[in-house]
Design a protein around this motif. Sequence first.
Motif, PDB file in Angstrom:
ATOM      1  N   ARG A 205      -8.162  14.256   9.297  1.00  0.00           N
ATOM      2  CA  ARG A 205      -8.486  12.914   8.794  1.00  0.00           C
ATOM      3  C   ARG A 205      -9.990  12.693   8.946  1.00  0.00           C
ATOM      4  O   ARG A 205     -10.646  13.361   9.756  1.00  0.00           O
ATOM      5  N   PRO A 206     -10.523  11.730   8.185  1.00  0.00           N
ATOM      6  CA  PRO A 206     -11.965  11.533   8.239  1.00  0.00           C
ATOM      7  C   PRO A 206     -12.411  10.798   9.494  1.00  0.00           C
ATOM      8  O   PRO A 206     -11.637  10.064  10.105  1.00  0.00           O
ATOM      9  N   GLY A 207     -13.665  10.994   9.867  1.00  0.00           N
ATOM     10  CA  GLY A 207     -14.292  10.137  10.875  1.00  0.00           C
ATOM     11  C   GLY A 207     -14.630   8.813  10.200  1.00  0.00           C
ATOM     12  O   GLY A 207     -14.624   8.705   8.970  1.00  0.00           O
ATOM     13  N   TRP A 208     -14.951   7.810  10.983  1.00  0.00           N
ATOM     14  CA  TRP A 208     -15.198   6.474  10.426  1.00  0.00           C
ATOM     15  C   TRP A 208     -16.455   6.447   9.537  1.00  0.00           C
ATOM     16  O   TRP A 208     -16.464   5.876   8.444  1.00  0.00           O
ATOM     17  N   HIS A 209     -17.527   7.099  10.007  1.00  0.00           N
ATOM     18  CA  HIS A 209     -18.822   6.944   9.326  1.00  0.00           C
ATOM     19  C   HIS A 209     -18.829   7.486   7.900  1.00  0.00           C
ATOM     20  O   HIS A 209     -19.440   6.902   7.008  1.00  0.00           O
ATOM     21  N   GLU A 211     -16.603   7.419   5.783  1.00  0.00           N
ATOM     22  CA  GLU A 211     -15.897   6.522   4.853  1.00  0.00           C
ATOM     23  C   GLU A 211     -16.896   5.692   4.046  1.00  0.00           C
ATOM     24  O   GLU A 211     -16.787   5.568   2.826  1.00  0.00           O
ATOM     25  N   CYS A 212     -17.885   5.125   4.742  1.00  0.00           N
ATOM     26  CA  CYS A 212     -18.812   4.213   4.051  1.00  0.00           C
ATOM     27  C   CYS A 212     -19.780   4.981   3.162  1.00  0.00           C
ATOM     28  O   CYS A 212     -20.175   4.477   2.107  1.00  0.00           O
ATOM     29  N   SER A 213     -20.161   6.193   3.549  1.00  0.00           N
ATOM     30  CA  SER A 213     -21.017   6.987   2.658  1.00  0.00           C
ATOM     31  C   SER A 213     -20.269   7.282   1.360  1.00  0.00           C
ATOM     32  O   SER A 213     -20.847   7.219   0.270  1.00  0.00           O
ATOM     33  N   ALA A 214     -18.976   7.581   1.477  1.00  0.00           N
ATOM     34  CA  ALA A 214     -18.208   7.959   0.280  1.00  0.00           C
ATOM     35  C   ALA A 214     -17.934   6.750  -0.617  1.00  0.00           C
ATOM     36  O   ALA A 214     -18.057   6.829  -1.841  1.00  0.00           O
ATOM     37  N   MET A 215     -17.576   5.634  -0.009  1.00  0.00           N
ATOM     38  CA  MET A 215     -17.226   4.472  -0.842  1.00  0.00           C
ATOM     39  C   MET A 215     -18.473   3.799  -1.422  1.00  0.00           C
ATOM     40  O   MET A 215     -18.407   3.205  -2.484  1.00  0.00           O
ATOM     41  N   HIS A 238     -24.429   2.887  11.050  1.00  0.00           N
ATOM     42  CA  HIS A 238     -25.367   2.916   9.919  1.00  0.00           C
ATOM     43  C   HIS A 238     -26.359   4.074  10.024  1.00  0.00           C
ATOM     44  O   HIS A 238     -26.768   4.648   9.015  1.00  0.00           O
ATOM     45  N   GLU A 239     -26.726   4.407  11.249  1.00  0.00           N
ATOM     46  CA  GLU A 239     -27.593   5.577  11.434  1.00  0.00           C
ATOM     47  C   GLU A 239     -26.898   6.813  10.858  1.00  0.00           C
ATOM     48  O   GLU A 239     -27.504   7.634  10.166  1.00  0.00           O
ATOM     49  N   ASN A 240     -25.614   6.900  11.106  1.00  0.00           N
ATOM     50  CA  ASN A 240     -24.857   8.071  10.637  1.00  0.00           C
ATOM     51  C   ASN A 240     -24.641   8.034   9.127  1.00  0.00           C
ATOM     52  O   ASN A 240     -24.672   9.075   8.464  1.00  0.00           O
ATOM     53  N   GLU A 241     -24.457   6.829   8.590  1.00  0.00           N
ATOM     54  CA  GLU A 241     -24.336   6.726   7.119  1.00  0.00           C
ATOM     55  C   GLU A 241     -25.598   7.259   6.447  1.00  0.00           C
ATOM     56  O   GLU A 241     -25.529   7.976   5.448  1.00  0.00           O
ATOM     57  N   ILE A 242     -26.758   6.881   6.992  1.00  0.00           N
ATOM     58  CA  ILE A 242     -28.027   7.345   6.395  1.00  0.00           C
ATOM     59  C   ILE A 242     -28.096   8.876   6.471  1.00  0.00           C
ATOM     60  O   ILE A 242     -28.423   9.548   5.490  1.00  0.00           O
TER      61      ILE A 242
END
Length: 464
Positions: A205-209, A211-215, A238-242
Amino acid sequence: MSLRFRNSLTRRIEEFVPIEPGKVRMYTCGPTVYNFAHIGNFRTYLFEDLLRRYLKYKGFQVTQVMNLTDIDDKTIRDSRAAGVSLHQWTAPITQAFFDDLDSLGIERAEHSPAATEHIPEMVDIIKRLRDRGLAYQVDGNWYYRISGFPDYGKLANLDTAGLKAGARVAADEYEKDSVSDFALWKAWDEADGDVFWETELGKGRPGWHIECSAMSVKYLGEHFDIHTGGVDNMFPHHENEIAQSEGAFDHKFVNYWLHSEFLLVEGRRMAKSLGNFFTLRDILKLGHSPQAVRYLLLSTHYRQQLNFSFDGLQAARGALERYNDFVANLSQYQDGQSNGLAEGYTKTAADGFEQGLDDDLNISAALGTVFDFVRDINRLAAGRQMSLAERDEALALVKRFDTVLNFAQKATSLDAEIEKLIAQRNQARKNRDFALADRIRGDLLAQGIVLEDTAQGVRWKRKT
Ligand code: AMP
Ligand code: ZN
Protein backbone atom coordinates in the motif's frame (compact mmCIF):
# COMPACT_ATOMS: atom_id res chain seq x y z
CA MET A 1 -2.30 47.39 -4.40
CA SER A 2 -1.92 43.88 -5.57
CA LEU A 3 -2.66 40.62 -3.87
CA ARG A 4 0.18 39.40 -1.64
CA PHE A 5 0.80 36.20 0.27
CA ARG A 6 3.39 35.11 2.72
CA ASN A 7 5.10 32.21 1.02
CA SER A 8 6.34 29.57 3.50
CA LEU A 9 8.94 28.46 0.97
CA THR A 10 10.74 31.80 0.77
CA ARG A 11 9.52 33.04 4.17
CA ARG A 12 8.67 36.33 2.50
CA ILE A 13 5.59 38.31 1.53
CA GLU A 14 5.29 38.04 -2.25
CA GLU A 15 2.99 39.45 -4.87
CA PHE A 16 0.70 36.76 -6.22
CA VAL A 17 1.20 36.16 -9.93
CA PRO A 18 -0.56 33.08 -11.31
CA ILE A 19 1.10 30.80 -13.84
CA GLU A 20 -1.76 31.33 -16.25
CA PRO A 21 -3.30 34.84 -16.20
CA GLY A 22 -6.72 34.91 -14.57
CA LYS A 23 -6.56 31.31 -13.36
CA VAL A 24 -5.48 29.75 -10.10
CA ARG A 25 -4.77 26.10 -9.52
CA MET A 26 -4.51 25.15 -5.88
CA TYR A 27 -4.14 22.01 -3.79
CA THR A 28 -5.39 21.60 -0.27
CA CYS A 29 -4.44 18.62 1.86
CA GLY A 30 -7.77 17.17 2.88
CA PRO A 31 -8.84 15.13 5.88
CA THR A 32 -7.56 11.77 6.95
CA VAL A 33 -10.92 10.09 7.25
CA TYR A 34 -10.25 7.87 10.26
CA ASN A 35 -12.42 9.89 12.63
CA PHE A 36 -14.61 12.99 12.72
CA ALA A 37 -12.69 16.18 11.96
CA HIS A 38 -12.38 18.56 14.91
CA ILE A 39 -12.80 22.32 14.79
CA GLY A 40 -9.00 22.74 14.71
CA ASN A 41 -9.03 20.94 11.36
CA PHE A 42 -11.90 23.16 10.28
CA ARG A 43 -9.91 26.26 11.13
CA THR A 44 -7.54 25.18 8.36
CA TYR A 45 -10.36 24.36 5.92
CA LEU A 46 -11.98 27.72 6.68
CA PHE A 47 -8.73 29.54 5.96
CA GLU A 48 -8.66 27.72 2.62
CA ASP A 49 -12.28 28.67 2.02
CA LEU A 50 -11.43 32.32 2.66
CA LEU A 51 -8.50 32.08 0.26
CA ARG A 52 -10.56 30.41 -2.42
CA ARG A 53 -13.49 32.79 -2.08
CA TYR A 54 -11.23 35.84 -2.10
CA LEU A 55 -9.42 34.67 -5.22
CA LYS A 56 -12.81 34.40 -6.87
CA TYR A 57 -13.79 37.86 -5.56
CA LYS A 58 -10.66 39.16 -7.28
CA GLY A 59 -11.87 37.62 -10.51
CA PHE A 60 -9.69 34.53 -10.73
CA GLN A 61 -11.07 31.29 -11.99
CA VAL A 62 -10.14 28.79 -9.27
CA THR A 63 -9.52 25.07 -9.65
CA GLN A 64 -9.02 23.55 -6.25
CA VAL A 65 -8.29 19.98 -5.26
CA MET A 66 -8.99 18.76 -1.74
CA ASN A 67 -7.99 15.14 -1.44
CA LEU A 68 -9.36 12.52 0.93
CA THR A 69 -6.76 10.44 2.71
CA ASP A 70 -8.75 7.23 2.99
CA ILE A 71 -5.70 5.01 3.35
CA ASP A 72 -2.82 5.53 5.77
CA ASP A 73 -1.55 4.11 9.05
CA LYS A 74 -4.47 5.53 11.06
CA THR A 75 -7.36 4.52 8.77
CA ILE A 76 -6.02 0.96 8.67
CA ARG A 77 -5.44 0.85 12.42
CA ASP A 78 -8.95 2.06 13.29
CA SER A 79 -10.86 0.04 10.71
CA ARG A 80 -9.04 -3.10 11.86
CA ALA A 81 -9.79 -2.30 15.51
CA ALA A 82 -13.47 -1.91 14.62
CA GLY A 83 -13.43 -5.16 12.64
CA VAL A 84 -14.79 -3.62 9.43
CA SER A 85 -13.33 -3.08 5.97
CA LEU A 86 -11.33 0.05 5.25
CA HIS A 87 -14.09 1.43 3.05
CA GLN A 88 -16.83 0.62 5.56
CA TRP A 89 -14.86 2.62 8.10
CA THR A 90 -13.97 5.64 5.97
CA ALA A 91 -17.23 6.09 3.98
CA PRO A 92 -19.47 7.42 6.79
CA ILE A 93 -16.64 9.58 8.13
CA THR A 94 -16.18 11.07 4.67
CA GLN A 95 -19.90 11.77 4.43
CA ALA A 96 -19.87 13.44 7.85
CA PHE A 97 -16.94 15.56 6.72
CA PHE A 98 -18.85 16.84 3.70
CA ASP A 99 -21.91 17.51 5.88
CA ASP A 100 -19.73 19.55 8.22
CA LEU A 101 -18.27 21.52 5.31
CA ASP A 102 -21.82 22.36 4.24
CA SER A 103 -22.84 23.44 7.76
CA LEU A 104 -19.84 25.74 7.96
CA GLY A 105 -20.59 27.26 4.57
CA ILE A 106 -17.31 25.99 3.09
CA GLU A 107 -17.45 25.88 -0.66
CA ARG A 108 -16.65 22.53 -2.23
CA ALA A 109 -13.40 22.12 -4.15
CA GLU A 110 -13.71 21.29 -7.85
CA HIS A 111 -12.13 17.88 -7.17
CA SER A 112 -12.18 15.73 -4.03
CA PRO A 113 -10.21 12.64 -5.07
CA ALA A 114 -9.87 9.67 -2.73
CA ALA A 115 -6.41 8.16 -2.37
CA THR A 116 -7.64 4.57 -2.76
CA GLU A 117 -8.82 5.42 -6.27
CA HIS A 118 -5.41 6.66 -7.40
CA ILE A 119 -3.05 3.78 -6.64
CA PRO A 120 -1.84 3.36 -10.26
CA GLU A 121 -0.91 7.06 -10.41
CA MET A 122 1.11 6.65 -7.22
CA VAL A 123 2.89 3.57 -8.54
CA ASP A 124 3.72 5.52 -11.64
CA ILE A 125 5.50 8.29 -9.73
CA ILE A 126 7.40 5.79 -7.59
CA LYS A 127 8.60 4.05 -10.76
CA ARG A 128 9.82 7.37 -12.13
CA LEU A 129 11.68 7.98 -8.87
CA ARG A 130 13.16 4.49 -9.05
CA ASP A 131 14.34 5.12 -12.63
CA ARG A 132 15.97 8.36 -11.52
CA GLY A 133 17.78 6.71 -8.62
CA LEU A 134 15.59 8.39 -6.01
CA ALA A 135 13.65 5.36 -4.80
CA TYR A 136 15.03 2.06 -3.54
CA GLN A 137 13.62 -1.09 -2.08
CA VAL A 138 14.38 -2.74 1.26
CA ASP A 139 12.38 -5.77 2.47
CA GLY A 140 9.56 -4.99 0.05
CA ASN A 141 9.26 -1.36 1.18
CA TRP A 142 10.16 1.44 -1.21
CA TYR A 143 11.92 4.46 0.26
CA TYR A 144 12.79 7.90 -1.03
CA ARG A 145 16.55 8.59 -1.05
CA ILE A 146 16.67 12.14 0.37
CA SER A 147 20.43 12.38 -0.16
CA GLY A 148 19.68 12.29 -3.91
CA PHE A 149 17.57 15.45 -3.73
CA PRO A 150 19.79 18.41 -2.76
CA ASP A 151 16.81 20.73 -2.11
CA TYR A 152 15.46 18.46 0.63
CA GLY A 153 14.64 20.53 3.71
CA LYS A 154 14.08 23.86 1.94
CA LEU A 155 10.46 24.27 2.94
CA ALA A 156 10.82 23.31 6.59
CA ASN A 157 14.19 25.12 6.76
CA LEU A 158 16.03 21.99 7.88
CA ASP A 159 19.73 21.75 8.23
CA THR A 160 20.38 18.47 6.45
CA ALA A 161 24.19 18.72 6.53
CA GLY A 162 24.73 16.23 9.34
CA LEU A 163 22.16 13.65 8.30
CA LYS A 164 22.98 10.00 8.62
CA ALA A 165 22.74 8.65 5.08
CA GLY A 166 20.46 5.67 4.73
CA ALA A 167 18.46 6.11 7.96
CA ARG A 168 14.88 5.14 7.21
CA VAL A 169 11.44 5.74 8.62
CA ALA A 170 8.40 3.71 7.63
CA ALA A 171 5.70 5.56 9.64
CA ASP A 172 3.60 8.22 7.86
CA GLU A 173 4.11 10.77 10.62
CA TYR A 174 7.42 11.57 12.32
CA GLU A 175 9.22 14.52 13.84
CA LYS A 176 11.95 16.80 12.53
CA ASP A 177 14.59 15.14 14.67
CA SER A 178 14.13 11.93 12.71
CA VAL A 179 14.61 13.30 9.21
CA SER A 180 15.23 10.17 7.12
CA ASP A 181 14.51 8.35 3.91
CA PHE A 182 10.74 7.94 4.05
CA ALA A 183 8.40 5.22 2.81
CA LEU A 184 6.78 5.63 -0.60
CA TRP A 185 5.32 2.15 -0.67
CA LYS A 186 4.87 -0.21 2.27
CA ALA A 187 5.02 -3.96 1.81
CA TRP A 188 2.00 -5.80 3.13
CA ASP A 189 2.18 -7.16 6.65
CA GLU A 190 -0.23 -8.86 9.04
CA ALA A 191 -1.42 -5.59 10.53
CA ASP A 192 -2.73 -4.47 7.13
CA GLY A 193 -5.25 -7.35 6.96
CA ASP A 194 -7.05 -7.25 3.62
CA VAL A 195 -5.77 -3.78 2.73
CA PHE A 196 -3.26 -4.19 -0.09
CA TRP A 197 -2.75 -3.77 -3.83
CA GLU A 198 -0.80 -6.13 -6.06
CA THR A 199 1.35 -3.81 -8.19
CA GLU A 200 4.65 -3.72 -10.03
CA LEU A 201 6.18 -2.53 -6.78
CA GLY A 202 4.97 -5.63 -4.97
CA LYS A 203 2.03 -6.38 -2.71
CA GLY A 204 1.42 -3.46 -0.41
CA ARG A 205 0.00 0.00 0.00
CA PRO A 206 1.15 3.57 -0.50
CA GLY A 207 2.75 5.81 2.09
CA TRP A 208 0.77 8.94 2.93
CA HIS A 209 3.03 11.49 1.21
CA ILE A 210 2.95 9.96 -2.26
CA GLU A 211 -0.85 10.27 -2.28
CA CYS A 212 -0.77 14.06 -2.57
CA SER A 213 1.97 14.10 -5.22
CA ALA A 214 -0.13 11.73 -7.34
CA MET A 215 -3.48 13.44 -6.90
CA SER A 216 -2.10 16.95 -7.45
CA VAL A 217 -0.37 16.11 -10.73
CA LYS A 218 -3.44 14.31 -11.99
CA TYR A 219 -5.85 17.22 -11.51
CA LEU A 220 -3.58 20.27 -11.54
CA GLY A 221 -0.55 19.30 -13.57
CA GLU A 222 3.13 19.03 -12.64
CA HIS A 223 3.45 22.71 -11.74
CA PHE A 224 0.69 24.76 -10.11
CA ASP A 225 0.10 27.95 -8.15
CA ILE A 226 -0.81 27.39 -4.52
CA HIS A 227 -0.53 24.57 -2.02
CA THR A 228 -2.06 24.90 1.44
CA GLY A 229 -2.34 23.07 4.75
CA GLY A 230 -1.92 23.49 8.47
CA VAL A 231 1.58 24.27 9.81
CA ASP A 232 2.04 20.71 11.01
CA ASN A 233 1.84 19.57 7.39
CA MET A 234 4.97 21.48 6.47
CA PHE A 235 7.20 18.74 7.79
CA PRO A 236 7.40 15.97 6.86
CA HIS A 237 4.35 15.89 4.57
CA HIS A 238 4.88 18.90 2.31
CA GLU A 239 8.65 18.59 2.35
CA ASN A 240 8.20 15.05 1.09
CA GLU A 241 5.65 16.06 -1.54
CA ILE A 242 8.19 18.51 -2.98
CA ALA A 243 10.91 15.86 -2.98
CA GLN A 244 8.62 13.37 -4.74
CA SER A 245 7.11 15.68 -7.33
CA GLU A 246 10.23 17.64 -8.20
CA GLY A 247 12.29 14.45 -8.04
CA ALA A 248 9.95 12.72 -10.47
CA PHE A 249 9.24 15.59 -12.89
CA ASP A 250 12.47 17.55 -12.56
CA HIS A 251 11.03 21.04 -12.31
CA LYS A 252 9.30 23.31 -9.85
CA PHE A 253 6.21 21.84 -8.18
CA VAL A 254 4.40 24.74 -6.45
CA ASN A 255 4.92 28.51 -6.53
CA TYR A 256 3.24 29.58 -3.27
CA TRP A 257 2.99 27.54 -0.09
CA LEU A 258 0.53 28.86 2.51
CA HIS A 259 0.21 27.38 5.99
CA SER A 260 -2.31 28.20 8.67
CA GLU A 261 -1.60 28.23 12.38
CA PHE A 262 -3.16 26.05 15.01
CA LEU A 263 -6.35 26.35 16.92
CA LEU A 264 -5.41 25.94 20.58
CA VAL A 265 -7.30 24.94 23.68
CA GLU A 266 -5.94 26.39 26.91
CA GLY A 267 -2.66 27.13 25.20
CA ARG A 268 -2.14 23.69 23.64
CA ARG A 269 -2.76 22.60 20.06
CA MET A 270 -6.20 21.08 19.59
CA ALA A 271 -5.42 17.52 18.54
CA LYS A 272 -7.07 14.14 18.47
CA SER A 273 -4.01 12.63 20.09
CA LEU A 274 -4.24 15.06 23.05
CA GLY A 275 -7.95 14.39 23.54
CA ASN A 276 -8.62 18.14 23.95
CA PHE A 277 -10.79 18.52 20.89
CA PHE A 278 -14.35 19.45 19.97
CA THR A 279 -15.97 18.22 16.80
CA LEU A 280 -18.40 20.55 15.08
CA ARG A 281 -21.17 18.25 16.24
CA ASP A 282 -20.10 18.64 19.88
CA ILE A 283 -20.40 22.41 19.56
CA LEU A 284 -23.74 22.36 17.74
CA LYS A 285 -25.18 20.06 20.40
CA LEU A 286 -24.43 22.77 22.95
CA GLY A 287 -26.78 25.05 21.04
CA HIS A 288 -24.24 27.10 19.09
CA SER A 289 -24.75 27.86 15.43
CA PRO A 290 -22.33 26.75 12.71
CA GLN A 291 -22.21 30.37 11.50
CA ALA A 292 -20.82 31.45 14.88
CA VAL A 293 -18.14 28.74 14.58
CA ARG A 294 -17.36 29.97 11.07
CA TYR A 295 -17.10 33.54 12.28
CA LEU A 296 -14.89 32.67 15.23
CA LEU A 297 -12.48 30.50 13.27
CA LEU A 298 -12.22 32.94 10.36
CA SER A 299 -11.91 36.19 12.21
CA THR A 300 -8.31 35.77 13.36
CA HIS A 301 -5.53 36.02 10.80
CA TYR A 302 -4.59 32.57 9.57
CA ARG A 303 -0.95 32.88 10.58
CA GLN A 304 -1.77 33.64 14.21
CA GLN A 305 -2.59 30.97 16.72
CA LEU A 306 -6.13 31.18 18.01
CA ASN A 307 -7.24 30.03 21.42
CA PHE A 308 -10.68 28.45 21.34
CA SER A 309 -13.09 29.45 24.10
CA PHE A 310 -16.83 29.56 24.58
CA ASP A 311 -16.53 33.25 25.42
CA GLY A 312 -14.98 33.73 22.01
CA LEU A 313 -17.86 31.85 20.45
CA GLN A 314 -20.32 34.08 22.29
CA ALA A 315 -18.56 37.19 21.01
CA ALA A 316 -18.65 35.75 17.48
CA ARG A 317 -22.36 35.29 17.85
CA GLY A 318 -22.77 38.94 18.86
CA ALA A 319 -20.76 40.14 15.85
CA LEU A 320 -22.76 37.94 13.51
CA GLU A 321 -25.97 39.28 14.92
CA ARG A 322 -24.80 42.83 14.29
CA TYR A 323 -23.93 41.90 10.73
CA ASN A 324 -27.23 40.15 10.04
CA ASP A 325 -29.29 42.88 11.70
CA PHE A 326 -27.55 45.31 9.41
CA VAL A 327 -28.43 43.30 6.30
CA ALA A 328 -32.07 43.03 7.46
CA ASN A 329 -32.19 46.70 8.35
CA LEU A 330 -30.86 47.69 5.00
CA SER A 331 -33.17 45.35 3.08
CA GLN A 332 -36.17 46.76 4.85
CA TYR A 333 -35.10 50.41 4.65
CA GLN A 334 -37.83 52.47 3.08
CA ASP A 335 -36.97 55.91 1.83
CA GLY A 336 -35.12 58.93 3.04
CA GLN A 337 -33.33 62.08 2.03
CA SER A 338 -29.69 61.68 1.09
CA ASN A 339 -27.27 63.77 3.13
CA GLY A 340 -24.51 62.95 0.63
CA LEU A 341 -22.45 60.70 2.92
CA ALA A 342 -23.47 57.18 1.92
CA GLU A 343 -21.55 57.07 -1.31
CA GLY A 344 -18.27 57.93 0.42
CA TYR A 345 -18.88 55.32 3.13
CA THR A 346 -19.53 52.69 0.49
CA LYS A 347 -16.40 53.52 -1.45
CA THR A 348 -14.21 53.57 1.67
CA ALA A 349 -15.59 50.21 2.75
CA ALA A 350 -15.03 48.61 -0.65
CA ASP A 351 -11.42 49.82 -0.72
CA GLY A 352 -10.70 48.94 2.89
CA PHE A 353 -12.04 45.41 2.55
CA GLU A 354 -9.90 44.73 -0.49
CA GLN A 355 -6.78 46.38 0.92
CA GLY A 356 -7.09 44.24 4.04
CA LEU A 357 -7.51 40.93 2.24
CA ASP A 358 -4.91 41.79 -0.41
CA ASP A 359 -2.44 41.99 2.46
CA ASP A 360 -1.97 38.24 2.98
CA LEU A 361 -5.67 37.81 3.85
CA ASN A 362 -5.64 40.25 6.74
CA ILE A 363 -9.14 39.45 7.87
CA SER A 364 -9.00 41.64 10.98
CA ALA A 365 -8.44 44.74 8.84
CA ALA A 366 -11.18 43.64 6.42
CA LEU A 367 -13.70 43.01 9.21
CA GLY A 368 -12.75 46.30 10.87
CA THR A 369 -13.78 48.02 7.66
CA VAL A 370 -16.99 46.04 7.40
CA PHE A 371 -18.08 46.98 10.93
CA ASP A 372 -17.19 50.65 10.44
CA PHE A 373 -19.44 50.53 7.41
CA VAL A 374 -22.21 48.88 9.43
CA ARG A 375 -22.00 51.61 12.06
CA ASP A 376 -21.95 54.49 9.55
CA ILE A 377 -24.76 53.21 7.36
CA ASN A 378 -26.89 52.25 10.36
CA ARG A 379 -26.59 55.82 11.55
CA LEU A 380 -27.74 57.15 8.20
CA ALA A 381 -30.60 54.65 8.10
CA ALA A 382 -31.77 55.60 11.58
CA GLY A 383 -31.91 59.27 10.54
CA ARG A 384 -33.48 58.47 7.13
CA GLN A 385 -30.48 60.24 5.56
CA MET A 386 -29.96 57.89 2.66
CA SER A 387 -31.79 57.59 -0.64
CA LEU A 388 -33.03 54.27 -1.94
CA ALA A 389 -30.37 54.31 -4.66
CA GLU A 390 -27.69 54.74 -1.99
CA ARG A 391 -29.27 51.96 0.02
CA ASP A 392 -29.07 49.71 -3.06
CA GLU A 393 -25.36 50.46 -3.46
CA ALA A 394 -24.67 49.72 0.19
CA LEU A 395 -26.65 46.49 0.08
CA ALA A 396 -24.92 45.38 -3.11
CA LEU A 397 -21.56 45.91 -1.44
CA VAL A 398 -22.43 43.80 1.62
CA LYS A 399 -23.66 41.09 -0.70
CA ARG A 400 -20.32 41.23 -2.47
CA PHE A 401 -18.47 41.05 0.86
CA ASP A 402 -20.63 38.12 1.72
CA THR A 403 -19.45 36.11 -1.28
CA VAL A 404 -16.19 35.96 0.70
CA LEU A 405 -17.38 36.01 4.31
CA ASN A 406 -20.54 33.95 3.90
CA PHE A 407 -21.90 35.22 7.23
CA ALA A 408 -25.35 36.30 6.06
CA GLN A 409 -28.31 34.14 6.90
CA LYS A 410 -29.58 32.67 3.70
CA ALA A 411 -33.18 32.99 2.62
CA THR A 412 -34.87 29.61 2.63
CA SER A 413 -38.25 28.34 1.52
CA LEU A 414 -39.25 28.69 5.15
CA ASP A 415 -38.92 32.45 4.87
CA ALA A 416 -42.09 32.75 2.83
CA GLU A 417 -43.90 30.71 5.48
CA ILE A 418 -42.63 33.05 8.18
CA GLU A 419 -43.69 36.14 6.22
CA LYS A 420 -47.17 34.66 5.91
CA LEU A 421 -47.45 34.14 9.67
CA ILE A 422 -46.25 37.68 10.30
CA ALA A 423 -48.93 39.02 7.95
CA GLN A 424 -51.54 36.98 9.84
CA ARG A 425 -50.25 38.40 13.10
CA ASN A 426 -50.46 41.94 11.74
CA GLN A 427 -54.03 41.29 10.70
CA ALA A 428 -54.86 39.85 14.14
CA ARG A 429 -53.47 42.96 15.77
CA LYS A 430 -55.51 45.16 13.49
CA ASN A 431 -58.56 43.14 14.54
CA ARG A 432 -57.45 43.62 18.14
CA ASP A 433 -57.22 39.84 18.52
CA PHE A 434 -54.14 40.05 20.73
CA ALA A 435 -54.43 36.49 21.93
CA LEU A 436 -53.99 35.24 18.37
CA ALA A 437 -51.19 37.74 17.72
CA ASP A 438 -49.33 36.54 20.81
CA ARG A 439 -49.85 32.93 19.89
CA ILE A 440 -48.30 33.49 16.47
CA ARG A 441 -45.34 35.30 18.03
CA GLY A 442 -44.89 32.39 20.47
CA ASP A 443 -45.06 29.79 17.69
CA LEU A 444 -42.44 31.64 15.69
CA LEU A 445 -40.21 31.98 18.72
CA ALA A 446 -40.42 28.24 19.24
CA GLN A 447 -38.97 27.89 15.72
CA GLY A 448 -36.16 30.30 16.60
CA ILE A 449 -37.71 33.34 14.90
CA VAL A 450 -37.70 36.59 16.85
CA LEU A 451 -40.06 39.43 15.95
CA GLU A 452 -39.20 43.05 16.54
CA ASP A 453 -41.74 45.85 16.32
CA THR A 454 -40.00 48.87 14.78
CA ALA A 455 -41.09 52.26 13.50
CA GLN A 456 -40.93 50.80 10.00
CA GLY A 457 -43.11 47.81 10.83
CA VAL A 458 -42.43 44.30 12.07
CA ARG A 459 -39.01 42.80 11.43
CA TRP A 460 -37.95 39.26 12.02
CA LYS A 461 -34.66 37.48 12.51
CA ARG A 462 -33.37 34.07 13.38
CA LYS A 463 -31.86 33.57 16.80
CA THR A 464 -28.11 33.06 16.26
P1 AMP B 1 -5.56 15.58 9.39
O1 AMP B 1 -6.96 15.09 9.14
O2 AMP B 1 -5.00 15.18 10.70
O3 AMP B 1 -4.64 15.22 8.22
O4 AMP B 1 -5.63 17.17 9.44
C1 AMP B 1 -6.35 17.91 8.51
C2 AMP B 1 -5.89 19.35 8.48
O5 AMP B 1 -6.11 20.01 9.73
C3 AMP B 1 -4.39 19.52 8.18
O6 AMP B 1 -4.23 20.55 7.23
C4 AMP B 1 -3.81 19.89 9.52
O7 AMP B 1 -2.66 20.68 9.36
C5 AMP B 1 -4.94 20.69 10.13
N1 AMP B 1 -4.92 20.75 11.62
C6 AMP B 1 -4.74 19.73 12.49
N2 AMP B 1 -4.83 20.17 13.78
C7 AMP B 1 -5.07 21.51 13.72
C8 AMP B 1 -5.28 22.55 14.70
N3 AMP B 1 -5.27 22.31 16.01
N4 AMP B 1 -5.51 23.80 14.25
C9 AMP B 1 -5.55 24.08 12.92
N5 AMP B 1 -5.36 23.15 11.95
C10 AMP B 1 -5.12 21.87 12.33
ZN1 ZN C 1 -1.31 16.19 1.49
